[in-house]
Write a protein that holds these residues in place. Structure first.
Motif, mmCIF file in Angstrom:
data_model
loop_
_atom_site.group_PDB
_atom_site.id
_atom_site.type_symbol
_atom_site.label_atom_id
_atom_site.label_comp_id
_atom_site.label_asym_id
_atom_site.label_seq_id
_atom_site.Cartn_x
_atom_site.Cartn_y
_atom_site.Cartn_z
ATOM 1 N N ASP A 522 -1.099 13.472 28.741
ATOM 2 C CA ASP A 522 0.296 13.122 28.442
ATOM 3 C C ASP A 522 0.384 12.800 26.964
ATOM 4 O O ASP A 522 -0.336 11.924 26.460
ATOM 5 C CB ASP A 522 0.755 11.899 29.253
ATOM 6 C CG ASP A 522 1.035 12.260 30.702
ATOM 7 O OD1 ASP A 522 1.079 13.478 30.994
ATOM 8 O OD2 ASP A 522 1.189 11.339 31.529
ATOM 9 N N GLN A 552 3.233 17.431 28.237
ATOM 10 C CA GLN A 552 2.066 17.379 29.117
ATOM 11 C C GLN A 552 1.214 18.622 28.840
ATOM 12 O O GLN A 552 1.737 19.733 28.760
ATOM 13 C CB GLN A 552 2.485 17.337 30.590
ATOM 14 C CG GLN A 552 3.104 16.002 31.003
ATOM 15 C CD GLN A 552 3.380 15.943 32.496
ATOM 16 O OE1 GLN A 552 3.579 16.973 33.126
ATOM 17 N NE2 GLN A 552 3.400 14.738 33.048
ATOM 18 N N LYS A 578 -5.771 12.146 31.752
ATOM 19 C CA LYS A 578 -5.483 11.949 33.164
ATOM 20 C C LYS A 578 -6.420 12.813 33.998
ATOM 21 O O LYS A 578 -6.801 13.911 33.597
ATOM 22 C CB LYS A 578 -4.033 12.340 33.466
ATOM 23 C CG LYS A 578 -2.994 11.516 32.725
ATOM 24 C CD LYS A 578 -1.587 12.008 33.000
ATOM 25 C CE LYS A 578 -1.234 11.810 34.462
ATOM 26 N NZ LYS A 578 0.180 12.198 34.733
ATOM 27 N N MET A 581 -3.622 11.937 39.089
ATOM 28 C CA MET A 581 -2.726 10.798 38.912
ATOM 29 C C MET A 581 -3.415 9.609 38.256
ATOM 30 O O MET A 581 -2.771 8.603 37.956
ATOM 31 C CB MET A 581 -2.157 10.365 40.267
ATOM 32 C CG MET A 581 -1.433 11.477 41.008
ATOM 33 S SD MET A 581 -0.128 12.234 40.016
ATOM 34 C CE MET A 581 0.980 10.839 39.842
ATOM 35 N N THR A 582 -4.717 9.708 38.026
ATOM 36 C CA THR A 582 -5.458 8.597 37.430
ATOM 37 C C THR A 582 -5.423 8.732 35.920
ATOM 38 O O THR A 582 -5.816 9.766 35.374
ATOM 39 C CB THR A 582 -6.912 8.586 37.936
ATOM 40 O OG1 THR A 582 -6.907 8.500 39.356
ATOM 41 C CG2 THR A 582 -7.675 7.418 37.333
ATOM 42 N N GLU A 583 -4.949 7.666 35.267
ATOM 43 C CA GLU A 583 -4.860 7.676 33.824
ATOM 44 C C GLU A 583 -6.026 6.918 33.207
ATOM 45 O O GLU A 583 -6.474 5.900 33.746
ATOM 46 C CB GLU A 583 -3.548 7.041 33.355
ATOM 47 C CG GLU A 583 -2.308 7.803 33.755
ATOM 48 C CD GLU A 583 -1.052 7.195 33.162
ATOM 49 O OE1 GLU A 583 -1.175 6.127 32.515
ATOM 50 O OE2 GLU A 583 0.034 7.773 33.346
#
Length: 701
Positions: A522, A552, A578, A581-583
């Protein structure tokens, strides 16, 4: 009868009469003798006499015989007519002395004639004549008895015929030289036989026919048919082989008469009616290489001859030979050499490995792996008639390498972590995979590529990848290399920002740790007045004091371009890694814009550093002042008498100048400006430190 013959006959008659009268009565024996030559040649149709004389008796009985047949009988001086054979009365006549005459003698009267005289009481006496009747030789014909003369015949006969005339003697000639009977020729009555006929017998043959009254020659030409001999084949240009695309001609020649016809046979093809029997091949192809047979035929004798020639047409193998080496069960080395195609196939060998092994077009040689082969260059010699070539291969153990990690998301939404381990090695190393101490096989969630260099791990949850210690071992027959891979969560290791000359576009770049699991990024921005583009294409301004995502990027991206910036405003950018969904932790914030001040940490550092710096300067100044003051007081102290013990230990001081009390025994003050400068600052002049003026003091003891 010729004049010499008549003269001789007359002499004989006179001699006989003389002897008769001389010796008559001396002997009482009847004797008859020829009164001329006993061999009498006569020309047919002429008159001829066989003359005789006798003695020792009177009026003897006479009998003439032709061969053994009596033809005339009579008694000398008898009045009775001679008894002559009925069929010979017109030719034969007997003379008074007993001689026999021939009137218009025919040819058939050639024979031996014997006269026999008989007298009672005196016995019998006889003598014999040979009469040869000849005719003039005319119209002689000389020809071969059989058909054509062909070389190799056992007998070939030339025969003459004489329609008129009697031949007493024949003489044969070949090309003017007389022929006599020998191992090559046989002279027979009326013919000449050539034994073992060959081509050298071709020429003119002549026969000379003679008799006492004529001489005639006849000749004929004999042409001996021969061949075809063994053909002589010649390819031009003469080469041991020809290369595809060359042109050549092949001639076929052989002696023979008549000249033989030529046909070429190649495979199932027959080529005839070629000019002078020459076969021309242009732009020759490998399919035209092989055995060419020249067929020769003598049209008269139907004799045949043939001979073959091999035309080699070669084609260079394509490209160059290639060498490679493979592991066999991680124990042996299999050296491979290949130079395919070509005609014929190239002969390949590895002289450094074996003196006996070779192959055509493709060679495989397996040897036991050893340290001696590590780093050794092995050459494959490729021998082709068109070209000699070679290739080389060097076997080596796996080298040091760095694993590569790549993260993607499959169609099912699973995170796919791909670990790639490739070590430069020859032969190619085989990779073994381990998770901790447990071997990894191609079972869920693992998938190993066919060449074993790649391991794929699939899972929905990124946490299942973390803290996993994977090991890859690259191994071949000569050694191995081992590397461990500790997977990490999404993170950024470095970032930077670049702007164009207008300040409206910036490029944000970043790097990630090699073992991080990242599926995307991101790109976030924070700015007071940012330009944004609506869906209808119009631009609007907005402001934000917090970061918000503006782009993105996929996991493979390492840069992003941000457009439509206002160069008069200040912006901040960062990158969020990322894994789905894990940043992960954001990257360092990159700022751009006018009036760029110090950051909060820099301000805090300055706030803490300024008081400390002032305090340090105060302490330093006091220390310097104290040192200067101490030195001045020491130089002004009164000198008192010292004890001898002290004088022995103290060296007498140098005499001081009375008017320069401050300089006696004192050093110049140190350059504190130089001490405080950094190496890069010492070229800049700073204000010099000025010590305070000296103060005189006195102490009374």
């Amino acid at each position: 009868m010729t004049w010499p013959d008549e003269f001789g006959r007359l002499n004989a008659v006179l001699l006989a009469i003389l002897l008769r009268f001389t010796f008559q009565g001396a002997y009482c024996q009847l004797v008859v003798s020829p009164a001329g030559p006993t061999l009498v040649n006569a020309l047919a149709g002429r008159n001829v006499t066989l003359a005789v004389s006798f003695s020792g008796a009177t009026d003897p009985a006479v009998t003439w015989s032709m061969a053994s047949l009596p033809v005339v009988t009579w008694a000398i001086n008898s009045s009775a007519a001679p008894d002559i054979a009925d069929n010979r009365e017109k030719v034969l006549r007997i003379e008074t002395d007993g001689s026999l005459s021939f009137v218009n003698v025919p040819l058939e009267y050639t024979s031996n004639y014997t006269i026999e005289m008989t007298k009672s009481g005196l016995g019998t006496s006889s003598t014999t004549f040979t009469l040869k009747v000849f005719d003039m030789i005319q119209d002689v014909i000389l020809k071969a008895q059989s058909g054509s003369a062909q070389e190799g015949s056992d007998r070939f006969t030339l025969q003459y015929s004489v329609p008129q005339g009697v031949v007493e003697r024949q003489t044969w000639f070949f090309s003017g030289m007389e022929i006599k009977s020998n191992s090559r020729y046989l002279v027979e009555e009326g013919s000449l036989v050539i034994l073992g006929l060959n081509r050298s017998d071709t020429g003119q043959y002549t026969v000379l026919l003679t008799n006492p009254f004529s001489s005639v020659t006849a000749d004929t030409n004999v042409t001996v048919l021969y061949g075809p001999d063994e053909p002589i084949l010649e390819a031009r240009p003469a080469r041991p082989f020809y290369v595809k695309g060359d042109s050549l001609s092949v001639s076929c020649q052989a002696d023979g008469f008549p000249p033989p016809t030529v046909e070429w046979v190649f495979g199932s093809q027959t080529l005839s009616d070629l000019p002078e029997g020459v076969l021309n091949l242009t732009d020759v192809q490998t399919s035209q290489g092989g055995v060419y047979t020249c067929m020769l035929l003598n049209g008269e004798t139907r004799e045949k001859s043939q001979k073959s020639i091999i035309i080699n047409v070669y084609e260079r193998p394509s490209g160059d030979p290639t060498c490679s080496v493979q592991s066999v069960n991680n124990v042996d080395l299999q050296y491979l050499c290949r130079w395919s195609w070509g005609s014929p196939q190239a002969q390949l060998s590895f002289p450094a490995l074996s003196n006996t092994s070779s192959g055509a077009g493709n060679l495989s040689l397996t040897v036991t792996a050893s340290h001696n082969l590590a780093g050794k260059t092995v050459t494959c010699m490729a021998d082709h008639p068109v070209e000699l070539n070679n290739c080389s291969i060097t076997a080596g153990s796996p080298r040091m390498f760095l694993p590569a990690v790549r993260t993607t998301v499959d169609s099912d939404g699973k995170i796919v972590v791909t670990i790639h381990c490739v070590s430069e090695a020859s032969p190619q190393a085989v990779v073994s995979w381990y998770n901790g101490s447990e071997a990894v096989t191609s079972t869920t969630p693992y998938q190993i590529s066919r060449d074993t260099t790649q391991l794929e791990i699939r899972d929905y949850n990124v946490s299942n990848f973390l803290l996993q210690n994977y090991t890859c071992i690259c191994r071949n027959s000569l050694g191995s290399q081992r590397r461990e891979i500790q997977l990490r969560g999404p993170s950024i290791s470095d970032s930077s920002l670049f702007a164009n000359h207008n300040g409206t576009i910036v490029t944000l770049t970043w790097e990630v740790p090699p073992t991080s699991i990242i599926t995307g990024f991101d790109i976030q921005m924070k700015g007071p007045h940012s330009l944004s583009r609506n869906r209808n294409g119009t631009q609007t301004r907005g402001s934000s004091n917090r970061f918000h995502t503006i782009q993105q990027k996929p996991g493979a991206a390492r840069s992003a371009d941000i457009f439509n910036l206002d160069p008069k405003l200040r912006y901040s950018f960062r990158v969020i890694p990322k894994a789905r969904m894990t940043e992960g932790q954001p990257s360092e914030v990159q700022k751009i814009g006018p009036g760029e001040g110090l950051s909060g940490s820099a301000i805090a550092g300055l706030a803490a550093g300024i008081p400390c710096g002032l305090l340090f300067l105060v302490l330093l100044g006091g220390f310097i002042y104290f040192c200067v003051y101490f030195n001045k007081n020491k130089s002004r102290q009164a000198r008192y008498p010292k004890s001898r013990a002290v004088e022995k230990a103290v060296t007498t001081p140098t005499e001081t100048t009375p008017h320069n009390l401050l300089t006696g025994g004192l050093k110049s003050p140190p350059d504190y400006n130089g001490l405080l400068q950094t190496p890069s600052e010492r070229s800049v002049a700073l204000p010099a430190f000025v010590p305070p003026p000296p103060v005189r003091t006195a102490t009374t003891v």
